[in-house]
Enzyme design. Structure first.
Site, PDB file in Angstrom:
ATOM      1  N   THR A   1      77.859  27.951  61.883  1.00  0.00           N
ATOM      2  CA  THR A   1      78.041  27.626  63.250  1.00  0.00           C
ATOM      3  C   THR A   1      78.472  26.231  63.476  1.00  0.00           C
ATOM      4  O   THR A   1      77.770  25.273  62.955  1.00  0.00           O
ATOM      5  CB  THR A   1      76.775  28.270  63.838  1.00  0.00           C
ATOM      6  OG1 THR A   1      76.411  29.528  63.754  1.00  0.00           O
ATOM      7  CG2 THR A   1      77.014  27.921  65.420  1.00  0.00           C
ATOM      8  N   THR A   2      79.525  26.137  64.227  1.00  0.00           N
ATOM      9  CA  THR A   2      80.042  24.842  64.574  1.00  0.00           C
ATOM     10  C   THR A   2      79.793  24.327  65.947  1.00  0.00           C
ATOM     11  O   THR A   2      80.091  25.186  66.818  1.00  0.00           O
ATOM     12  CB  THR A   2      81.610  24.818  64.211  1.00  0.00           C
ATOM     13  OG1 THR A   2      81.799  25.169  62.785  1.00  0.00           O
ATOM     14  CG2 THR A   2      82.183  23.441  64.257  1.00  0.00           C
ATOM     15  N   THR A   3      79.104  23.345  66.220  1.00  0.00           N
ATOM     16  CA  THR A   3      78.839  22.837  67.568  1.00  0.00           C
ATOM     17  C   THR A   3      79.835  21.615  67.752  1.00  0.00           C
ATOM     18  O   THR A   3      79.822  20.558  67.100  1.00  0.00           O
ATOM     19  CB  THR A   3      77.343  22.468  67.607  1.00  0.00           C
ATOM     20  OG1 THR A   3      76.693  23.745  67.389  1.00  0.00           O
ATOM     21  CG2 THR A   3      77.177  22.268  69.005  1.00  0.00           C
TER      22      THR A   3
END
EC number: 3.-.-.-
Length: 937
Positions: free
Chosen positions: A291-293
């Site tokens: 998951t990339t924020t």
């Protein structure tokens, strides 16, 4: 193993119920499950408890509008919102183990779209069972058009989803549980139905973009979603992708709820475990889900004004001047008192100017507020007009859509009526065709029965003729035998005895042959009887099946029967010709042989005596036996061949007719089933059309009521807008009047300002005149003082310093005047126009100093002090008398310096830039002293 239930909140504040099956050990994988339309996640307890037992964690949620989740039953606003819900659930999965997406039916459609769109959350595999790519029964165009129309007008309006519970599973217990489950519903919104059908059919076109390991499961007997569409999607997925297609036989829609559900679950688990092993072999240390924020940083820059900073050094530089003049202030108190009335006058002007500026600012502020208010009112008015226009257009569009819907409904009604008329006409024609076919069938059956009877009689006649011919042949042979016996009567007793024995044996053989033939004839008749009974039974079955056959099958049958009759006729003629030819040939051969034998025997009898007769008798007996054997064998073979051919032809014809009858019956059955299905579909469509008509009438009534209410609302709003318009016009008139008065006031102030400027210009001219007079007087005084100084210097050089000290003391009033002028400096800052007039005078000074550019450069080194002196001289103008004398003296000194031809003085001014200031001060002091003396005189 049971599940646990929790809740999650979506971005649009809906609550999703999450059901989790957690294994007792560390999970080896996670599964996000998406259920189908109208059901809920609790119906998969028996499936995912097995998953948890195998170490696989499952997160299944009730979709919005389903189960115990919130939302309108059967409604989801869009595919994108449903995918956001799936992403919310998928985000709860562990990131250190493989993650799989599992979807059933409508959930399978969502699972496929999720894998196509969410590339940044790529799962380890996708499992879909009975996915909704296309419905099993094609939706009619009327339904689609009505759904698209109403789905755009009332997207959240719910209708029945038309799912038949009996088609979900062949297990009646599952069907009963489905019907009794209170969390199951049969609703779907018009908007959801619209986008669900549109987006599901897009999957086949999007299949080449699919790149996730895929397990696609479908049942061949599925009557809810189309198995062929799953096959098409699977075929279009690239061959480089890890993909598996499993089609189950004898199952309905919910393959996980069929009798072989345990086998199905085992198959799914094995597929998942195989993909887990593949993932371990490919990247054992990498995380499956990432998951990339993204973080966005906003930077605000503040810019400070440099004006204040630039003005600080000026203030600091002026401080020493004030400090140096402190002792002088105490000694010059009378001068300060004399100049007090002047600042009072200046303060009142400053106050008036300040009040005027404040009034102008206030008026400008009011004008700005008025303009802003007018602009806001104009924008509001335009927005209101736009809103009314948009509402009017929306109303017109609604009426247009209602008219189109009415036209579509009318066209559909006319089409249904036409279809009904066509159906009645078709039924009439089919009845006529069936009657004609039945009559033709009966005629053909009668002809076939007559032909069969004739064929039977012919065969019986042929058999009787053959028997008769055989009998005649035998009788002839018997006559020949008797003739031979007569001829042989003359033979010896031994030969006679042998002959009688042979004849007895021949008679016995003939009798046996006759009995055999009679027995075979009896068996043949029995066989024909059985065949007739079988034919009668087949005929009865055939009549029963043919009664259900269609006109097309009857036509095909007629063609086949005609071909069979032609073939049978040709075969019959061929067999008859062959039999006749064979019988004729056999007869001629026997007759020829008998004649030849008789002739030979006769010749032998004539030639030979007893031996010849015996030899002939033996030869005749042998020949007789041979001929009898050959005739019997030929007759038997011919009989068997004819019987075999007839039996084979009859059996083939029977099988052919039975096959044709069965095919025709099957075709007729399918046609009747199709017609029944079409009739049911038509009734269903008529019911739906009636419901749609009722719904249309209700919608029209609601739309009319809403339109009337909206019309009244618009009229009320128009009246309010009119009142508001009148109020705004009144306010605008008042504001215009106020603006007019303000402009008149500004015009009055402008005229007053011009008057004051004219007076100031006159004062400036007066000032210049006085300055010119003062300069002339200062010049004369300067020349006088220089003459006196030169005389004193020549008289006594030792006393030069004392006058300088006296001059220094004389300068003290000048410093005192500088102190007094400080409040005037403040007044000067306020009276900006006066400063502008002062600056205009600077070119005059420059013109005076043209002859000595060196002195001009010297003055540039101290711009601040120079400006201060200019301001002091300017602000004074003609007010304090001593200040005017100071300025006149200063200007006189400058003029004198410009015209002075003494080399020593010029050199001193060029090499020592600060001394001219001191000399100027001294000269000022002298000028003031002289002026003062002149004043006292």
């Amino acid at each position: 193993m049971t599940s646990s239930v929790s809740n999650l909140l979506t971005s649009d504040k809906e609550t999703l119920s999450l059901r989790t099956w957690t294994p007792k050990v560390k999970p080896i994988a996670t599964v996000t499950m998406i259920h189908g339309l109208g059901e809920h996640s609790g119906r998969y307890e028996h499936v995912f408890s097995r998953f948890a037992e195998q170490g696989i964690k499952v997160n299944a949620f009730d979709q919005r509008g389903h189960g115990i989740s919130s939302g309108v039953r059967g409604h989801s606003p869009s595919l994108e919102q449903s995918l956001k819900d799936i992403q919310l659930i998928a985000s709860t999965a562990e990131t250190d183990v493989p993650h799989f997406i599992y979807g059933h039916s409508f959930g399978g459609c969502l699972a496929l779209h999720y894998n196509l769109k969410k590339k940044d959350h790529h799962p380890a595999g996708c499992i879909v069972t009975s996915p909704l790519i296309k419905p099993a029964i094609k939706v009619s165009g009327v339904k689609l058009s009505m759904g698209n129309l109403l789905g755009g007008l009332m997207p959240s309006w719910t209708i029945s989803n038309s799912i038949d519970p009996t088609l979900i599973s062949k297990d009646s217990a599952v069907v009963n549980e489905y019907k009794q489950d209170k969390l199951v519903h049969n609703k779907i919104s018009l908007g959801m139905a619209k986008w669900m059908l549109q987006r599901s059919e897009q999957l086949i076109d999007l299949a080449p973009q699919f790149d996730t390991p895929l397990l696609l499961v479908h049942a061949n007997d599925d009557k809810i979603t189309c198995p062929k569409a799953s096959q098409q999607f699977y075929d279009r997925v690239p061959s480089t992708v890890d993909k598996t297609l499993k089609l189950w036989e004898n199952m309905y829609h919910e393959v996980h709820n069929e009798f072989a559900k345990e086998e199905f679950v085992t198959y799914i688990l094995e597929w998942i475990k195989e993909r887990i092993e593949n993932a371990k072999n490919e990247s054992p240390s990498s995380n499956i889900n990432t998951t990339t924020t993204s973080t966005t940083t906003t930077t605000t820059t503040t810019t400070s004004s440099p004006v204040v900073e630039e003005s600080k050094p000026v203030v600091e530089e002026s401080k020493p001047v004030v400090e140096e003049s402190k002792p002088v202030v105490e000694e010059s108190k009378p001068v300060v008192e004399e100049s007090k009335p002047e600042p009072v006058v200046d303060d009142s002007k400053e106050k008036e100017e300040k009040e005027r500026l404040e009034k102008e600012e206030a008026a400008a502020k009011l004008e700005k507020e008025r303009l802003e208010k007018e602009e806001a009112e104009r924008v509001a008015k335009e927005a209101e007009e736009k809103r009314i226009k948009d509402e009017k257009e929306a109303q017109e569009n609604l009426e247009k859509q209602q008219q189109e819907a009415a036209a579509a409904a009318q066209a559909e009604k006319e089409r249904l009526e036409k279809e009904e008329a066509d159906k009645l006409e078709k039924e009439r024609l089919e009845a006529e065709a069936a009657a004609a076919a039945q009559a033709e069938k009966e005629r053909l059956e009668a002809e076939a029965a007559a032909a069969a009877q004739a064929e039977k009689e012919r065969l019986e006649a042929e058999a009787a003729a053959a028997v008769q011919a055989e009998k005649e042949r035998l009788e002839k042979e018997e006559a020949d035998r008797l003739e031979k016996e007569k001829l042989e009567a003359e033979a010896a007793a031994a030969t006679q005895a042998e002959k009688e024995r042979l004849e007895a044996e021949a008679a016995a053989a003939a009798q046996a042959e006759k009995e055999r033939l009679e027995k075979e004839e009896t068996e043949r008749l029995e066989k024909e009887k059985l065949e007739a009974e079988a034919a009668a039974a087949a005929q009865a079955e055939k009549e029963k099946l043919e009664a259900e056959a269609a006109a097309a099958a009857q036509a095909e049958k007629e063609r086949l029967e005609a071909e069979a009759a032609a073939a049978a006729q040709a075969e019959k003629e061929r067999l008859e010709a062959e039999a006749a030819a064979a019988a004729q040939a056999e007869k001629e051969r026997l007759e020829a042989e008998a004649a030849a034998a008789a002739q030979a025997e006769k010749e032998e009898a004539e030639r030979l005596e007893k031996e010849k007769l015996e030899a002939e008798a033996a030869a005749a007996q042998a020949e007789k036996e041979r001929l009898e054997a050959e005739a019997a064998a030929a007759a038997q073979a011919e009989k068997e061949r004819l019987e075999a051919e007839a039996a084979a032809a009859a059996q083939a014809e029977k099988e052919k007719l039975e096959a044709e009858a069965e095919a025709a019956a099957q075709a007729e059955k399918e046609r009747l089933e199709k017609e029944e299905a079409e009739r049911l579909e038509k009734e269903k469509l008529e019911a739906e059309a009636a419901a749609a008509q009722a719904e249309k009438e209700r919608l029209e009534a609601e739309a009319a009521a809403a339109a009337q209410a909206e019309k009244e609302k618009l009229e009320a709003e128009a009246a309010a807008a009119q009142a508001e318009k009148e109020r705004l016009e009144a306010e605008a008139a008042a504001a215009a009047q106020a603006e007019k008065e303000r402009l008149e006031k500004e015009e009055t102030e402008r005229l007053e300002k011009e008057r004051l400027e004219a007076e100031a210009a006159a004062a400036q001219a007066e000032k210049e005149r006085l300055e010119a007079e003062a300069a002339a007087a200062a010049q004369a005084e300067k020349e006088r003082l220089e003459a006196e100084a030169a005389a004193e210097k020549a008289a006594e050089e030792t006393k030069v310093e004392e006058p300088v000290q006296e001059e220094t003391k004389v300068e003290e009033p000048v410093q005192e005047e500088i102190k007094v002028e400080e409040p005037v400096q403040e007044e000067t800052k306020v009276e900006e126009p006066v400063q502008e007039e002062t600056k205009v005078e600077e070119p005059v000074q420059e013109e005076t100093k043209v002859e000595e550019p060196v002195q001009e450069e010297t003055k540039v080194e101290e711009p601040v002090q120079e400006e201060t002196k200019v301001e002091e001289s300017t602000t004074e103008q003609a007010k304090p008398t001593e200040t005017e004398n100071k300025e006149e003296t200063e200007e006189g000194e400058e003029v004198d310096e410009a015209s002075n031809t003494t080399t020593e003085q010029t050199t001193t001014n060029a090499n020592q830039p600060k001394k001219p200031n001191n000399n100027n001060n001294n000269n000022k002091g002298k000028g003031k002293k002289g002026k003062g003396k002149g004043g006292r005189k």
